[in-house]
Structures are given as structure tokens and as C-alpha cells.
Enzyme design. Structure first.
Site, PDB file in Angstrom:
ATOM      1  CG  ASP A   1      -2.197   0.866   0.902  1.00  0.00           C
ATOM      2  OD1 ASP A   1      -2.148   1.691  -0.030  1.00  0.00           O
ATOM      3  OD2 ASP A   1      -3.209   0.734   1.616  1.00  0.00           O
TER       4      ASP A   1
HETATM    5  C1  NOJ Z   1      -3.942   3.962   0.140  1.00  0.00           C
HETATM    6  C2  NOJ Z   1      -5.137   3.087   0.264  1.00  0.00           C
HETATM    7  O1  NOJ Z   1      -5.085   2.356   1.467  1.00  0.00           O
HETATM    8  C3  NOJ Z   1      -5.304   2.119  -0.899  1.00  0.00           C
HETATM    9  O2  NOJ Z   1      -6.545   1.489  -0.778  1.00  0.00           O
HETATM   10  C4  NOJ Z   1      -5.161   2.821  -2.206  1.00  0.00           C
HETATM   11  O3  NOJ Z   1      -5.324   1.910  -3.261  1.00  0.00           O
HETATM   12  C5  NOJ Z   1      -3.811   3.495  -2.260  1.00  0.00           C
HETATM   13  N1  NOJ Z   1      -3.708   4.468  -1.190  1.00  0.00           N
HETATM   14  C6  NOJ Z   1      -3.564   4.204  -3.592  1.00  0.00           C
HETATM   15  O4  NOJ Z   1      -4.336   5.318  -3.686  1.00  0.00           O
END
Ligand code: NOJ
Length: 753
Positions: A282
Site C-alpha cells: 500500500d
Molecule cells: C492507500 C489506500 O489504502 C489504498 O486502498 C489505495 O489503493 C492506495 N492508497 C492508492 O491510492
């Protein structure tokens, strides 16, 4: 004969895919033999130039320079065929090996045609419709140059304080698994190289929904027993459906951050579940392992790649430290090669090595925001609504009624799309007022007043306005706004009060401790009830709110979540009875925050709740039960369940029986009902949940029509992970429940020999 044919076909298919795999492997082996160490590490780097809506606090620098020198594997936040082309051109003209970039984005609930938030969609319990939503999202996103969706989010969530419950499918592993599968199949289709499909990415692996206290990014700790029986199934369902990529979560699991957990990423995901695709972190979750106190950037990056994590989102820990770690023997070349191969395989499957511009086709812009897609958005939105109360048949509204349309969300465009509508344009959404005006053709019978601000709390408003103005605090005093609303309410036949949360009051980094309606809106509702007019509450939110004390005076309550681009039309469809509501809650609505977590599958405990026994499991000051349970939802008609039968009351290991029930539409309008099957295990070697959803069917019944609904029950359905984490069915007694929600069921006894 048929069976033989089938197995011959299966062998042939396996043969073809084996040959395809061999071809891909050979291609990648040759390519990797030409790559320098730096180029391999470059492939592991996923960054964002921050051209779109920021989805994290760090934005990458010198993106162009890095692309040209082969230091980038993929980009996100770059959307639109022209922009994607610009970036791909940089690789194709300047980089040494011309390895195409992949382009990801948070395509979460539709793309530019925004569908309802996932929690809303899950309340449709209509997996065919849900799959189609992913097909259309993929079609629009690929027309916009993208080939990777960071979706589906399948985290089981039982704490509505956590803002991200909006992004998932609620509390139940069975429903969650069906939806996970539908989404993956919808996004990926049967050919990833088609220009209409893209890579899905199941997230957040794992257990992110169990963040302590509902605080985002918080710690998670749970027994393996609970993990296996209650939390892991939807991720596994996505893997079984062939999901191409997995995103690791921010939280720790058993004390190890997911992005650095070898047990999760390699032992469980790759070895036990046979996941063959790519794992991405993530947003800066590798770097954040340092905040989790696992060491400096070099140490945590080494831990992540050794744990099995292939691609580093935004943090650039891999880019900046892996070479050094290799020299110091803290990682092996094999770790880097594995990760690089996984990234290249994903690109190969997308067909990017055959045509790096496959997804870049400006002519396809006509496929975005089409009338058909908007019509679909309207349909899926109306199916996501849950009718929580409808006294004296207040709904549907009659066209002749004089309606006072009141509330801060009644004539609002900014909050219709909901959280994570990265590519959606709120200005293109249909407000409730417009939907109702269109529905009633003229607005003679409709008057409008805002009545209250979403919140009067300027600090909360500021936090909800990070991505644009969502909470607009009126210049008038709250008293003046209220007076205006009461005046139109008094001269109406019925009040429709459109209230709830602003889009950004749920979603990522939007946990709330008080999950009630803001005070300004509570005040408005209470004043409206006092007018004595029937009040229909239309409730927008990204989570189950605590409604105790807020809705008692309402004649009807329609939960509409954040319903997407066609929100207003879909809401009007249901309010005027053009569509009969059929949504069922995928997440319980707590009676009070003090009950959280509250979910239907809670265990019975050693001292089950007993009002006559002080020493039983209960509260002194509130019920144990939620205000509205999982599976609950009313209709404009009434369904009766009768004649539940099992084909046998004993089941042999490996055998199966059927449960059948008659469902009758007893009302005077057609309607759809979600018939739910629950199983209760009466004796188990580990404590079971009170009951567990094991099947459901959504059926349409004409007024007066009956249907016999059948569920097949085999031993597989009775299995669970035992104390040794073996998937077993234990002999003994079960109850087979069928009903219209998790609370109101009838049952028959079943024994497993
Ligand atoms: C953080 C989030 O937790 C995730 O769900 C997302 O895909 C990413 N950022 C990218 O934006």
C-alpha cells in the site's frame, strides 16, 4: 461420457495454459537476462506524479527523469489516454530496454460513471449486477488509459467507526466472498490482454478491517482461529477467482506489519493459496514499517522483499536501498529476480509487450460516461438502497402529494459520489431535488429548504472539505434556516428529509468516534417531527450510523449510502415507487457505539444473554441486539416464508440434501426478495458463531406470486477451520435457518453422520 469429455477438455485447457506460461516464462527470462540490477529494481517502483487527487501524503519527485532512466515500473494517478501516452512515450523513446509502464488507479466504484459506494453496492446482494459494475468500470477505465484497478477492497469490517467500511462489502465472509469473486471476474474477464479488461487488485491483505478502535491504520491482533473462520475468506475467494494482484495492508498482523510478513505473503498467500500474481505494497506501507519500529528504511525494505512483496508503492525504499542490501547480503538476487519477474508477468498478461499502447486509444473516450452506463448506475443505485422503516405505507409517495423536500443533502451535488470517486466529477451528479423534479415532471408539488448545515462544526467541516467543498456552511443562522424549513413543512402533505454524512466523513482516514448524525441535522429532524407531518428520512452515509434517538419520529427511513452519479434519479425512482426497494443490509446498524463490534455472527458465550439472569452476557443500559440486523431490509410489498422442508434430516459425509422454502409476495406490488440461508452448528470442538450465512437467492416475485426456493447443502457448507486449522465438518446436530434477514428465520434440524 459427459464427465470424460469434461476431463479431456480440462486437460486440454491446462495444456494450453501450460504452453502459454512456458512462452511467457521464456520471454521474461530472455528479457531479464538483458536487464541490469538497477533496471530490475526500477521495475519494482510504482510512483505517482500527483497529477490527480492525492491519495496519500507523499508525492514522488523527478518522475520524468526516473522513467527515462528505467527506474519506474508503473505509475498511478495518471489518468486519461493523452497523459498516459505522454508517460509511455517517455519509456518508449528514452529508456534503454523500453519496458512498458503499467498504469493503475483507484477505480473503486465505477470510473467516471460513479456507482454507489461498495458498501451500498453490497446491499444489493446481486452478484450478477455487481460483476457487471466491474465490467463497466473496467471498460471506462481502460478507455481512459488505465490497466490496473486497485480494487476490490474485501476487508471484513465490523466496526462502523472505521471510515473505510464504505469501501468494502460489510461484515460477512460468505457474502464478502461472493462479491469479491464477482468483482474480480468483472474486472479481469477471461482475457487480461483485451483492451476492455484490466488487472484487479484485491486489498488490503490482510485483516485491515479489524483495526483496533476503528482508528484507521491501527494495529490488528486476532487469533488464527478468527482469521481463518471469519476474515480471510474474501481474499481467498479473490485469489481463487484468479485475481492478478494483491495489495498488502497498512496494519500489523500478529505483531508483524503485513507488508513485511513472510507468513502472510509467502506462506499463506503464495504457498497455501497458490497465488501466482504480483504483490504490491500500500501507499508507503513499506516505509511505514519504520514507524511500526521495525528498523530503518533499508532494513524494512529488505524485510518486505524477502517476505514476498514485489512492488513498492510510492515509498521508493526498494529503489533507494535494495542495491546496498544486496551488496551487504541482506537480500538475495533471487528475491529481486522474483519480484521483477512478477511485475513483468503482470505486464505480459496485459499484452503490453505486444503493444505498449494497447490501452491508449483516444477514440475510446466515447465509451466513457455513456447514457447506457448512466442508466446502469441508476439501476444499481436503486438496488443498493435499504428501506429500514415504512409506517402506514408512507412510501411510495403519491404524485399528487405536496412534498416539502428539506435537508442539507437534498439539493447537493458535492456529496452524491461518496468516498474514493477519484475520477468522478461531483458536478455531473444528479441531486435529489432534480431527480424528484424529473420524476414528477413539473415541480408544482415540490418545495425545497436546506433546513440545516451538514454540520455547524467548522473543524469537522474543514476536515470533510479536503478534496473540495463538501460541507458548505450557510451564511444564514441555523435558526433562520430551520424556520424556512418548518414553514414549507407545515404547508406540505409529506416531508422528505435528506440528511446524513458528507462524502469525506467516511472513507480513508475518516474514522469517527461519534457515528451519529451531526447535531445540526438531529435538531432539524426533531423539529420536523414536531410538525406532525409524516417525515420520510432519506439517509446518506458511508457507514452504518447510530440512529437511535434520531429516527423514532420518522414515518419512513430509506438508507441510500452515497449513491453515485445518478443518485437523485435513483432515489426518486424508489421514493415514487417506480422501483420497489430490495436492498438488505450487509452490515448491522448498532444501537449505540458502546456495542461495537456488533454483528449477527457473534458467538453465544458461556452465559448467553438472559434478561432473567443477572449473570448473563448483556448490558445494563442497552440491548445486545443492533438497531437493524445484517440481512435486514423492507419492501413496498410483504413476503411470507412457509413450508420449510429438508429433503432429509440426516446427511452423510460427502453427501448433500436440499432445503426448500416457499416465498410468497403477499402484497399488491411486484418486488424482489433476498432469501437467506443460515446454518447454526450446535456442537463443535471450537466455539462457533451463533449462525453463519451459507447461501442466498435474490428473486423477483409478482404481486401474489409464490416461488419454491431451493438451497443445496453439502458437507462442504458445514465445514470450518478447527483448532489445528484443518478444514473439517464435524458430525452432530445443525439447524438450517431460512429467512428474510439474520434475525427473522425459521429452521429445521439436520444431523451430520
Ligand atoms: C492507500 C489506500 O489504502 C489504498 O486502498 C489505495 O489503493 C492506495 N492508497 C492508492 O491510492
Amino acid at each position: 461420457m459427459k464427465k470424460q469429455l469434461l476431463s479431456i477438455m480440462m486437460v486440454m485447457v491446462a495444456g494450453i495454459s501450460f504452453a502459454q506460461d512456458a512462452k511467457m516464462n521464456a520471454f521474461i527470462t530472455t528479457l531479464m537476462s538483458k536487464m541490469t540490477l538497477e533496471e530490475k529494481i526500477g521495475q519494482l517502483n510504482l510512483i505517482t506524479p500527483g497529477w490527480g487527487i492525492p491519495t496519500g501524503s507523499v508525492v514522488s519527485t523527478d518522475v520524468e527523469g526516473k522513467i527515462k532512466s528505467g527506474k519506474v515500473g508503473g505509475l498511478f494517478g495518471v489518468i486519461g489516454a493523452d497523459k498516459v501516452k505522454q508517460a509511455q512515450d517517455l519509456v518508449m523513446t528514452h529508456s534503454r530496454l523500453k519496458i512498458p509502464l503499467m498504469f493503475g488507479s483507484d477505480v473503486i466504484h465505477g470510473h467516471k460513471t460513479t456507482f454507489p459506494i461498495p458498501l451500498g453496492i453490497s446491499c444489493s446482494w446481486d452478484t450478477a449486477l455487481i460483476r457487471q459494475s466491474a465490467v463497466l468500470a473496467a471498460k471506462e477505465a481502460t478507455a481512459d488509459g488505465l490497466n490496473w484497478a486497485f480494487s476490490p477492497m474485501v476487508d471484513i469490517a465490523r466496526d462502523p467507526r472505521w471510515g473505510r467500511v464504505a469501501e468494502g462489502s460489510g461484515e460477512d465472509p460468505f457474502l464478502g466472498s461472493q462479491i469479491a469473486r464477482a468483482m474480480v471476474l468483472g474486472y479481469q474477464g477471461n482475457d487480461l490482454a483485451s483492451q476492455y479488461t484490466l488487472l484487479a487488485c484485491v486489498k488490503h491483505f490482510a485483516l485491515y478491517g479489524a483495526s483496533e478502535g476503528g482508528r484507521d491504520y491501527n494495529s490488528v491482533d486476532m487469533s488464527r482461529n478468527k482469521m481463518y473462520n471469519e476474515y480471510l475468506a474474501p481474499y481467498k475467494a479473490a485469489v481463487d477467482a484468479g485475481v492478478a494482484t494483491v495489495m498488502s495492508s497498512f496494519n500489523d498482523v500478529e505483531g508483524v506489519p503485513a507488508s513485511g510478513s513472510k507468513w502472510l505473503l509467502t506462506d499463506l498467500l503464495r504457498k497455501d493459496w497458490k497465488f501466482k500474481g504480483m504483490i504490491v505494497s500500500d501507499y508507503t506501507s513499506i516505509n511505514e514499517m519504520s514507524n511500526h519500529r521495525l528498523g530503518d528504511l533499508q532494513a524494512v525494505s529488505a524485510q518486505a522483499i524477502k517476505a514476498g512483496l514485489d512492488m513498492d508503492m510510492v515509498g521508493e525504499g526498494y529503489l533507494s536501498t535494495l542495491k546496498k542490501s544486496l551488496q551487504e547480503k541482506k537480500v538475495a538476487m533471487a528475491d529481486i529476480d522474483r519480484a521483477c519477474r512478477m511485475v513483468l508477468e503482470a505486464k505480459y498478461k496485459l499484452g503490453l509487450f505486444t503493444d505498449p499502447y494497447r490501452y491508449i486509444n483516444p477514440a475510446r473516450s466515447t465509451e466513457i460516461l455513456t447514457a447506457d452506463n448512466r442508466a446502469f448506475a441508476r439501476k444499481i443505485a436503486s438496488e443498493s438502497f435499504v428501506l429500514l422503516r415504512n409506517e402506514r405505507n408512507t412510501l411510495p409517495l403519491k404524485p399528487a402529494q405536496r412534498v416539502a423536500l428539506i435537508g442539507p443533502l437534498a439539493n447537493d451535488k458535492s456529496n452524491m459520489l461518496g468516498t474514493w470517486a477519484v475520477s468522478g466529477d461531483p458536478q455531473m451528479s444528479v441531486p435529489v431535488m432534480t431527480g424528484m423534479q424529473t420524476q414528477t415532471a413539473k415541480m408544482v408539488n415540490l418545495s425545497f429548504a436546506k433546513g440545516a448545515n451538514i454540520t455547524d462544526d467548522t473543524l469537522l467541516a474543514q476536515k470533510a472539505n479536503v478534496f473540495g467543498l463538501r460541507v458548505d456552511i450557510d451564511k444564514r443562522t441555523p435558526e433562520a434556516m430551520l424556520e424556512e424549513a418548518l414553514a414549507i413543512a407545515r404547508s406540505s402533505d409529506v416531508v422528505v428529509a435528506v440528511v446524513g454524512e458528507a462524502s469525506e466523513m467516511s472513507g480513508e482516514a475518516a474514522s469517527r468516534g461519534y457515528i451519529t448524525l451531526p447535531a445540526s441535522q438531529q435538531r432539524l429532524l426533531q423539529a420536523l417531527y414536531k410538525t406532525g407531518k409524516p417525515v420520510v428520512v432519506v439517509l446518506l452515509s458511508g457507514r452504518p450510523l447510530v440512529l437511535t434517538g434520531a429516527i423514532e419520529g420518522a414515518a419512513s427511513v430509506l438508507q441510500v449510502w452515497h449513491a453515485g452519479i445518478e443518485a437523485g434519479n435513483a432515489i426518486a425512482d424508489v421514493l415514487y415507487g417506480v422501483v420497489n426497494p430490495s436492498g438488505k443490509l450487509s452490515m448491522s446498524f448498532p444501537y449505540a457505539v458502546g456495542q461495537i463490534p456488533v454483528y449477527y455472527a457473534q458467538k453465544t458465550t458461556g452465559r448467553p444473554q438472559d434478561p432473567g439472569n443477572k449473570f448473563s452476557s448483556k448490558y445494563l443500559d442497552m440491548p445486545n441486539e443492533p438497531l437493524f440486523p445484517f440481512g435486514y431490509g423492507l419492501s413496498y410489498t410483504r413476503f411470507e416464508y412457509s413450508d420449510l422442508q429438508l429433503s432429509a434430516d440426516k446427511l452423510n459425509p460427502g453427501g448433500s440434501i436440499t432445503a426448500t422454502v416457499t416465498v410468497t409476495n403477499k402484497g399488491s406490488v411486484d418486488g424482489a426478495e433476498v432469501v437467506q440461508l443460515y446454518i447454526e452448528d450446535e456442537v463443535r470442538t471450537i466455539t462457533p458463531p451463533a449462525k453463519e450465512l451459507k447461501g442466498f437467492r435474490k428473486l423477483m416475485l409478482k404481486a401474489g406470486e409464490s416461488s419454491r426456493v431451493e438451497f443445496r447443502i453439502d458437507t462442504e457448507l458445514l465445514k470450518f477451520w478447527n483448532a489445528n486449522l484443518k478444514w473439517v465438518a464435524e458430525p452432530g446436530l445443525f439447524k438450517v435457518h431460512v429467512g428474510s434477514n439474520s434475525r427473522d428465520t425459521q429452521f429445521k434440524a439436520l444431523a451430520l453422520n
